[in-house]
Design a protein around this motif. Sequence first.
Motif, PDB file in Angstrom:
ATOM      1  N   UNK A 146       7.440  85.203  22.120  1.00 56.86           N
ATOM      2  CA  UNK A 146       8.447  85.491  21.105  1.00 56.86           C
ATOM      3  C   UNK A 146       8.672  86.991  20.980  1.00 56.86           C
ATOM      4  N   UNK A 202      21.038  85.109  27.799  1.00 55.80           N
ATOM      5  CA  UNK A 202      21.851  86.120  27.143  1.00 55.80           C
ATOM      6  C   UNK A 202      20.955  87.255  26.673  1.00 55.80           C
ATOM      7  N   UNK A 235      20.988  90.178  23.488  1.00 52.19           N
ATOM      8  CA  UNK A 235      21.680  90.521  22.247  1.00 52.19           C
ATOM      9  C   UNK A 235      21.033  91.732  21.599  1.00 52.19           C
ATOM     10  N   UNK A 254      23.712  93.783  15.750  1.00 50.43           N
ATOM     11  CA  UNK A 254      25.110  93.941  15.372  1.00 50.43           C
ATOM     12  C   UNK A 254      26.104  93.549  16.432  1.00 50.43           C
ATOM     13  N   UNK A 255      25.604  92.949  17.506  1.00 52.14           N
ATOM     14  CA  UNK A 255      26.486  92.515  18.596  1.00 52.14           C
ATOM     15  C   UNK A 255      26.329  91.024  18.833  1.00 52.14           C
ATOM     16  N   UNK A 256      27.343  90.435  19.472  1.00 53.95           N
ATOM     17  CA  UNK A 256      27.211  89.053  19.890  1.00 53.95           C
ATOM     18  C   UNK A 256      26.371  88.963  21.155  1.00 53.95           C
ATOM     19  N   UNK A 257      25.969  87.764  21.549  1.00 53.05           N
ATOM     20  CA  UNK A 257      25.213  87.600  22.787  1.00 53.05           C
ATOM     21  C   UNK A 257      26.020  88.088  23.995  1.00 53.05           C
ATOM     22  N   UNK A 287      26.361  87.696  27.994  1.00 49.81           N
ATOM     23  CA  UNK A 287      26.007  86.766  29.066  1.00 49.81           C
ATOM     24  C   UNK A 287      25.283  87.491  30.196  1.00 49.81           C
ATOM     25  N   UNK A 316      17.011  91.467  22.173  1.00 49.95           N
ATOM     26  CA  UNK A 316      16.584  90.083  22.053  1.00 49.95           C
ATOM     27  C   UNK A 316      17.143  89.340  23.261  1.00 49.95           C
ATOM     28  N   UNK A 336      17.945  85.799  24.721  1.00 52.81           N
ATOM     29  CA  UNK A 336      18.169  84.432  24.256  1.00 52.81           C
ATOM     30  C   UNK A 336      18.388  83.495  25.427  1.00 52.81           C
ATOM     31  N   UNK A 377      20.544  77.088  21.326  1.00 52.25           N
ATOM     32  CA  UNK A 377      19.761  78.281  21.600  1.00 52.25           C
ATOM     33  C   UNK A 377      18.287  78.122  21.238  1.00 52.25           C
ATOM     34  N   UNK A 378      17.458  78.832  21.993  1.00 53.09           N
ATOM     35  CA  UNK A 378      16.056  78.979  21.637  1.00 53.09           C
ATOM     36  C   UNK A 378      15.886  80.132  20.663  1.00 53.09           C
ATOM     37  N   UNK A 379      14.637  80.353  20.188  1.00 54.22           N
ATOM     38  CA  UNK A 379      14.382  81.376  19.177  1.00 54.22           C
ATOM     39  C   UNK A 379      14.460  82.800  19.709  1.00 54.22           C
ATOM     40  N   UNK A 426      11.943  88.884  21.765  1.00 52.56           N
ATOM     41  CA  UNK A 426      12.312  90.257  21.424  1.00 52.56           C
ATOM     42  C   UNK A 426      11.509  91.211  22.281  1.00 52.56           C
TER      43      UNK A 426
END
Lengths: 109, 116
Positions: free
Chosen positions: B9, B35, B37, B40-43, B45, B89, B91, B107-109, B112
């Motif tokens: 994790x 992904x 991330x 403040x941003x989206x994932x 790819x 992070x 994902x 999605x998984x957790x 980080x």
Amino acid sequence: GQNIDQPTEMTATEGAIVQINCTYQTSGFNGLFWYQQHAGEAPTFLSYNVLDGLEEKGRFSSFLSRSKGYSYLLLKELQMKDSASYLCAVIDSNYQLIWGAGTKLIIKP
Amino acid sequence: DTGVSQNPRHKITKRGQNVTFRCDPISEHNRLYWYRQTLGQGPEFLTYFQNEAQLEKSRLLSDRFSAERPKGSFSTLEIQRTEQGDSAMYLCASSLFLAGEVDTQYFGPGTRLTVL
């Protein structure tokens, strides 16, 4: 280029209604998703729209207008647990998922 | 728990080290996505697999990144010679892709990664 625009941050009051907008310019369109993401957690699926109109799912509704390149997520009867980021994502002509940066929603008592 | 799982994790490493992350998708899901991330941003790819085949890899992805899904089930993402800019992070998501139907990703957790 491909672009998805969402407000960076919004604030609303517990019990109220809030509308989060998403506009997109993508190479083609094959559907639009809304995901919820709590801080430090993974995105979770909320809704999917591919046809124009409103999709209602409990307190959450999502609207799509393909001609305007526009969607919104409507949250009713806001609860403190709704404080999260809301991500708009569009499936383009290559069936790739293009993500917006997300809208951080802050709920105040 | 039958959701997507990711390990570890959290990972803290020194610049220049190699790291490997694992993702176990929802069983019977044939597609698996990676992904990245940042705050403040989206994932963003990175790559995806359908069964064991890697079908697409982002053009933005450095050669230091490699992913595998050898048996069409779990997947690993390796980053070689990590750089501070790799801190993010990571994902993983999986989906059951069926032609003509909505390909909803779960999605998984996340893992980080902090590169010192």
